[in-house]
Design a protein around this motif. Structure first.
Motif, PDB file in Angstrom:
ATOM      1  N   LEU A 158       0.856  -1.126   0.039  1.00 48.86           N
ATOM      2  CA  LEU A 158      -0.042   0.095  -0.016  1.00 48.86           C
ATOM      3  C   LEU A 158       1.008   1.180   0.101  1.00 48.86           C
ATOM      4  O   LEU A 158       0.490   2.118  -0.696  1.00 48.86           O
ATOM      5  CB  LEU A 158      -0.963  -0.065   1.176  1.00 48.86           C
ATOM      6  N   LEU A 159       1.816   1.318   0.824  1.00 50.32           N
ATOM      7  CA  LEU A 159       2.706   2.558   0.802  1.00 50.32           C
ATOM      8  C   LEU A 159       3.378   2.790  -0.522  1.00 50.32           C
ATOM      9  O   LEU A 159       3.642   3.654  -1.104  1.00 50.32           O
ATOM     10  CB  LEU A 159       3.952   2.079   1.963  1.00 50.32           C
ATOM     11  N   VAL A 160       3.724   1.424  -1.035  1.00 49.20           N
ATOM     12  CA  VAL A 160       4.604   1.727  -2.592  1.00 49.20           C
ATOM     13  C   VAL A 160       3.475   2.113  -3.442  1.00 49.20           C
ATOM     14  O   VAL A 160       3.797   3.063  -4.367  1.00 49.20           O
ATOM     15  CB  VAL A 160       5.151   0.318  -3.091  1.00 49.20           C
ATOM     16  N   LEU A 161       2.213   1.697  -3.507  1.00 49.18           N
ATOM     17  CA  LEU A 161       1.107   1.906  -4.562  1.00 49.18           C
ATOM     18  C   LEU A 161       0.703   3.480  -4.172  1.00 49.18           C
ATOM     19  O   LEU A 161       0.634   4.409  -5.166  1.00 49.18           O
ATOM     20  CB  LEU A 161       0.085   1.251  -4.405  1.00 49.18           C
ATOM     21  N   ALA A 162       0.726   3.828  -2.954  1.00 49.70           N
ATOM     22  CA  ALA A 162       0.247   5.182  -2.640  1.00 49.70           C
ATOM     23  C   ALA A 162       1.289   6.120  -3.256  1.00 49.70           C
ATOM     24  O   ALA A 162       1.141   7.070  -3.655  1.00 49.70           O
ATOM     25  CB  ALA A 162       0.075   5.486  -1.076  1.00 49.70           C
ATOM     26  N   HIS A 163       2.700   5.914  -2.997  1.00 51.75           N
ATOM     27  CA  HIS A 163       3.901   6.625  -3.539  1.00 51.75           C
ATOM     28  C   HIS A 163       3.673   6.644  -5.071  1.00 51.75           C
ATOM     29  O   HIS A 163       3.770   7.695  -5.706  1.00 51.75           O
ATOM     30  CB  HIS A 163       5.169   6.025  -3.080  1.00 51.75           C
ATOM     31  N   ALA A 164       3.694   5.456  -5.655  1.00 50.81           N
ATOM     32  CA  ALA A 164       3.509   5.478  -7.242  1.00 50.81           C
ATOM     33  C   ALA A 164       2.392   6.220  -7.704  1.00 50.81           C
ATOM     34  O   ALA A 164       2.406   6.789  -8.690  1.00 50.81           O
ATOM     35  CB  ALA A 164       3.645   3.948  -7.443  1.00 50.81           C
ATOM     36  N   SER A 165       1.257   6.295  -6.979  1.00 54.01           N
ATOM     37  CA  SER A 165       0.112   6.985  -7.295  1.00 54.01           C
ATOM     38  C   SER A 165       0.036   8.421  -7.075  1.00 54.01           C
ATOM     39  O   SER A 165      -0.806   9.250  -7.167  1.00 54.01           O
ATOM     40  CB  SER A 165      -1.052   6.437  -6.810  1.00 54.01           C
ATOM     41  N   ASP A 166       1.109   8.752  -6.356  1.00 55.69           N
ATOM     42  CA  ASP A 166       1.505  10.418  -5.957  1.00 55.69           C
ATOM     43  C   ASP A 166       0.305  10.726  -4.900  1.00 55.69           C
ATOM     44  O   ASP A 166      -0.148  12.099  -5.061  1.00 55.69           O
ATOM     45  CB  ASP A 166       1.354  11.126  -7.116  1.00 55.69           C
ATOM     46  N   VAL A 167      -0.090   9.905  -3.984  1.00 54.99           N
ATOM     47  CA  VAL A 167      -1.260  10.406  -2.961  1.00 54.99           C
ATOM     48  C   VAL A 167      -0.771  10.249  -1.542  1.00 54.99           C
ATOM     49  O   VAL A 167      -1.411  10.096  -0.780  1.00 54.99           O
ATOM     50  CB  VAL A 167      -2.619   9.508  -3.181  1.00 54.99           C
ATOM     51  N   LEU A 168       0.592   9.762  -1.523  1.00 53.50           N
ATOM     52  CA  LEU A 168       1.163   9.467  -0.127  1.00 53.50           C
ATOM     53  C   LEU A 168       0.984  10.807   1.089  1.00 53.50           C
ATOM     54  O   LEU A 168       0.444  10.602   1.909  1.00 53.50           O
ATOM     55  CB  LEU A 168       2.429   9.173  -0.195  1.00 53.50           C
ATOM     56  N   GLU A 169       1.150  11.991   0.306  1.00 56.39           N
ATOM     57  CA  GLU A 169       1.065  13.331   1.130  1.00 56.39           C
ATOM     58  C   GLU A 169      -0.330  13.420   1.675  1.00 56.39           C
ATOM     59  O   GLU A 169      -0.575  13.764   2.722  1.00 56.39           O
ATOM     60  CB  GLU A 169       1.453  14.096   0.406  1.00 56.39           C
ATOM     61  N   ASN A 170      -1.471  12.971   0.748  1.00 53.71           N
ATOM     62  CA  ASN A 170      -2.628  12.905   1.110  1.00 53.71           C
ATOM     63  C   ASN A 170      -3.136  12.052   2.211  1.00 53.71           C
ATOM     64  O   ASN A 170      -3.927  12.307   3.139  1.00 53.71           O
ATOM     65  CB  ASN A 170      -3.821  12.578  -0.067  1.00 53.71           C
ATOM     66  N   VAL A 171      -2.422  10.939   2.149  1.00 54.10           N
ATOM     67  CA  VAL A 171      -2.506   9.830   3.388  1.00 54.10           C
ATOM     68  C   VAL A 171      -2.195  10.523   4.593  1.00 54.10           C
ATOM     69  O   VAL A 171      -3.039  10.223   5.794  1.00 54.10           O
ATOM     70  CB  VAL A 171      -1.845   8.473   3.036  1.00 54.10           C
ATOM     71  N   PHE A 172      -1.370  11.280   4.715  1.00 57.51           N
ATOM     72  CA  PHE A 172      -0.906  11.842   5.963  1.00 57.51           C
ATOM     73  C   PHE A 172      -1.246  13.596   6.247  1.00 57.51           C
ATOM     74  O   PHE A 172      -1.040  13.923   7.154  1.00 57.51           O
ATOM     75  CB  PHE A 172       0.598  11.730   5.955  1.00 57.51           C
ATOM     76  N   ALA A 173      -2.006  13.765   5.461  1.00 57.75           N
ATOM     77  CA  ALA A 173      -2.305  15.399   5.599  1.00 57.75           C
ATOM     78  C   ALA A 173      -3.101  15.572   6.764  1.00 57.75           C
ATOM     79  O   ALA A 173      -3.148  16.777   7.202  1.00 57.75           O
ATOM     80  CB  ALA A 173      -3.280  15.721   4.112  1.00 57.75           C
ATOM     81  N   SER A 174      -3.863  14.739   7.094  1.00 59.06           N
ATOM     82  CA  SER A 174      -4.838  15.028   8.514  1.00 59.06           C
ATOM     83  C   SER A 174      -4.023  14.933   9.813  1.00 59.06           C
ATOM     84  O   SER A 174      -4.616  15.368  10.815  1.00 59.06           O
ATOM     85  CB  SER A 174      -5.953  13.968   8.482  1.00 59.06           C
ATOM     86  N   LEU A 175      -3.072  14.788   9.485  1.00 57.85           N
ATOM     87  CA  LEU A 175      -2.167  14.526  10.691  1.00 57.85           C
ATOM     88  C   LEU A 175      -1.532  15.819  11.309  1.00 57.85           C
ATOM     89  O   LEU A 175      -1.329  16.756  10.512  1.00 57.85           O
ATOM     90  CB  LEU A 175      -0.816  13.552  10.658  1.00 57.85           C
TER      91      LEU A 175
END
Length: 185
Positions: free
Chosen positions: A126-143
């Motif tokens: 999931l981390l690799v796919l979130a990175h590859a999809s360019d959404v990793l920052e969105n995953v952590f945006a609410s922190l």
């Protein structure tokens, strides 16, 4: 390329998933092994190599979206963009999306092991796919800012690891590292 991981078919046993089974048939039918990068390009329709067209999955994005609609994760909507209508697939199951976001946040904050070999495979994928999809920052945006920085730094360290070295140490995560290498090319 140094990270030209080749895909070797270990088993062509049906998985029960139409797209995966079709992919297995394509991999089995190739005369010589192809790289992960080549398969990503072929299976997503991102290549127009006339000698490889028979290995492309047809309408793969639409078929994936349809499968997610059938599972209740996405919905289908028509949107008007001035001159034309376009079909979109927004998330219909926000709780499932939030569950995945929380899982990734917790994996890099509360349950961080600082060793990819000890990480749960699905979480690493999931981390690799979130990175590859360019959404990793969105995953952590609410922190909160300090937790956001920790999460981003930890995932950056993970994603900056040498895929070839990690794949050599892997216990069943070789394909995940090969995908990361393909997207980092």
């Amino acid at each position: 390329s140094r990270w030209a991981f080749q895909v070797l078919l270990k088993s062509d046993a049906p998985t029960g998933d139409v797209l995966l089974d079709e992919t297995l048939r394509h991999i089995k039918a190739t005369e010589s092994p192809e790289t992960v990068q080549t398969w990503i390009e072929l299976l997503t329709g991102e290549t127009w190599n006339p000698f490889k067209l028979q290995y492309q999955l047809r309408n793969v994005r639409e078929r994936l979206a349809k499968a997610l609609v059938e599972k209740g994760i996405l919905t289908t909507e028509k949107q008007n963009f001035l001159l034309f209508d376009m079909t979109t697939h927004p998330v219909s199951n926000a709780s499932e999306k939030q569950r995945l976001v929380r899982k990734l946040q917790e994996s890099v904050l509360e349950r961080w092991v600082n060793d990819p070999q000890r990480m749960e495979r699905r979480t690493l994928a999931l981390l690799v796919l979130a990175h590859a999809s360019d959404v990793l920052e969105n995953v952590f945006a609410s922190l909160a800012d300090d937790r956001y920085d920790v999460a981003m730094n930890r995932t950056k360290d993970l994603l900056d690891m040498d895929p070839e070295v990690e794949a050599a140490k892997a216990r069943g995560t070789e394909m995940i590292w090969a995908v990361l290498a393909a997207f980092n090319k």
